[in-house]
Scaffold this active site. Structure first.
Site, PDB file in Angstrom:
ATOM      1  N   THR A  12       2.017   2.352  -5.423  1.00 20.17           N
ATOM      2  CA  THR A  12       3.442   2.606  -5.199  1.00 20.17           C
ATOM      3  C   THR A  12       4.271   1.562  -5.929  1.00 20.17           C
ATOM      4  O   THR A  12       3.737   0.668  -6.579  1.00 20.17           O
ATOM      5  CB  THR A  12       3.749   2.656  -3.687  1.00 20.17           C
ATOM      6  OG1 THR A  12       5.056   3.170  -3.478  1.00 20.17           O
ATOM      7  CG2 THR A  12       3.640   1.281  -3.044  1.00 20.17           C
ATOM      8  N   ASN A  13       5.580   1.699  -5.864  1.00 19.69           N
ATOM      9  CA  ASN A  13       6.512   0.754  -6.474  1.00 19.69           C
ATOM     10  C   ASN A  13       7.342   0.115  -5.372  1.00 19.69           C
ATOM     11  O   ASN A  13       7.535   0.717  -4.320  1.00 19.69           O
ATOM     12  CB  ASN A  13       7.474   1.486  -7.406  1.00 19.69           C
ATOM     13  CG  ASN A  13       6.882   1.765  -8.770  1.00 19.69           C
ATOM     14  OD1 ASN A  13       5.745   1.438  -9.050  1.00 19.69           O
ATOM     15  ND2 ASN A  13       7.666   2.385  -9.620  1.00 19.69           N
ATOM     16  N   LEU A  14       7.901  -1.039  -5.642  1.00 19.26           N
ATOM     17  CA  LEU A  14       8.823  -1.659  -4.699  1.00 19.26           C
ATOM     18  C   LEU A  14      10.183  -0.980  -4.814  1.00 19.26           C
ATOM     19  O   LEU A  14      10.793  -0.951  -5.877  1.00 19.26           O
ATOM     20  CB  LEU A  14       8.996  -3.147  -5.029  1.00 19.26           C
ATOM     21  CG  LEU A  14       7.941  -4.103  -4.496  1.00 19.26           C
ATOM     22  CD1 LEU A  14       8.266  -5.514  -4.965  1.00 19.26           C
ATOM     23  CD2 LEU A  14       7.864  -4.043  -2.982  1.00 19.26           C
ATOM     24  N   VAL A  31      10.054   5.619  -9.773  1.00 26.98           N
ATOM     25  CA  VAL A  31       8.940   6.566  -9.913  1.00 26.98           C
ATOM     26  C   VAL A  31       7.715   5.819 -10.436  1.00 26.98           C
ATOM     27  O   VAL A  31       7.816   5.065 -11.407  1.00 26.98           O
ATOM     28  CB  VAL A  31       9.320   7.694 -10.910  1.00 26.98           C
ATOM     29  CG1 VAL A  31       8.205   8.722 -11.014  1.00 26.98           C
ATOM     30  CG2 VAL A  31      10.639   8.357 -10.510  1.00 26.98           C
TER      31      VAL A  31
END
Ligand code: CTP
Ligand code: CA
Length: 223
Positions: free
Chosen positions: A33-35, A101
């Protein structure tokens, strides 16, 4: 607050927005995932609704309340976000891409939890596949909406923002003047377009969102 948007700047307009991170599963219990807290995107959705727009918010996994009057579609992966956005894009006047994204997803999703190889100390390796660029895809649509992208960089923000403006062929990129804005309630932004750069100085995210919505409304009138 009410006086701020009299007359309503986006009355009769429709706005589609992505927000939050995406989550790309490796197996049923893990993922990439991304922050991103989603707060900036949700604040823009709220500000656009306040400004009279009909707002559709496509949200990755976040823990935030849906702003009043906003239609929300929850997704998990970048592919799901793409599939939620693309068919709806031409029905909207404005598209704002605030989502962080994930650029890559595991090429294979393991149906079962990957187990440690007892005693061998061998870590698994994962092949990654690139996710489609949602913003670039919307910007390439004939009769598509007015597109606004975001850029969060760890260095040379304006240079990278300008490069994204050209590469994704969008009229406006908004840079996050962090560096560490993740999860916080305040931020500072820089608007990068063909005319130059304009800074929206440090403020809470809702206040910045309202300023940005006003900037978008002005540009829509000129477009
Ligand atoms: N974006 C998107 N779909 C993707 C990747 C990015 O819609 N698959 C959007 C983001 O929501 C943001 C803009 O594109 O509005 C810029 O995202 P960013 O990650 O900064 O750009 P990338 O093209 O992915 O470049 P890089 O991460 O290598 O800097
Ligand atoms: Ca990226």
């Amino acid at each position: 607050v009410i006086a701020f948007f009299q007359p309503k700047l986006l009355a009769g307009k429709t706005l589609l927005i992505t927000a939050g991170p995406t989550f790309e599963p490796i197996d049923p219990v893990r993922g990439i995932t991304n922050l991103s807290s989603g707060k900036m995107g949700f604040a823009i959705a709220r500000a656009a609704a306040e400004a009279g727009a009909q707002v559709t918010l496509v949200a990755g996994p976040v823990h935030l309340a849906t702003p009043r009057g906003v239609r929300r579609i929850d997704v998990q992966t970048a592919q799901q976000m793409f599939e939620a956005v693309l068919p709806r894009a031409t029905e909207h006047d404005v598209f704002v891409a605030t989502a962080a994204v994930a650029d890559w997803r595991p090429a294979q999703m393991n149906e079962h939890k990957i187990k440690k190889q007892d005693g061998t100390k061998t870590a698994p390796t994962f092949e990654l596949a690139e996710n489609a660029d949602i913003l670039a895809a919307v910007a390439a649509l004939p009769d598509g909406p007015y597109c606004v992208g975001f850029a969060a960089e760890s260095q040379e923000l304006v240079k990278h923002a300008r490069e994204k403006l050209l590469r994704k062929k969008v009229p406006l990129i908004v840079g996050n003047l962090g560096p560490a804005t993740f999860g916080r309630d305040d931020n500072a932004l820089v608007l990068v377009d063909a005319a130059g750069e304009r800074e929206l100085p440090h403020n809470d995210k809702l206040h910045l969102a309202r300023q940005l919505v006003a900037e978008i409304a002005t540009r829509l009138q000129q477009a």
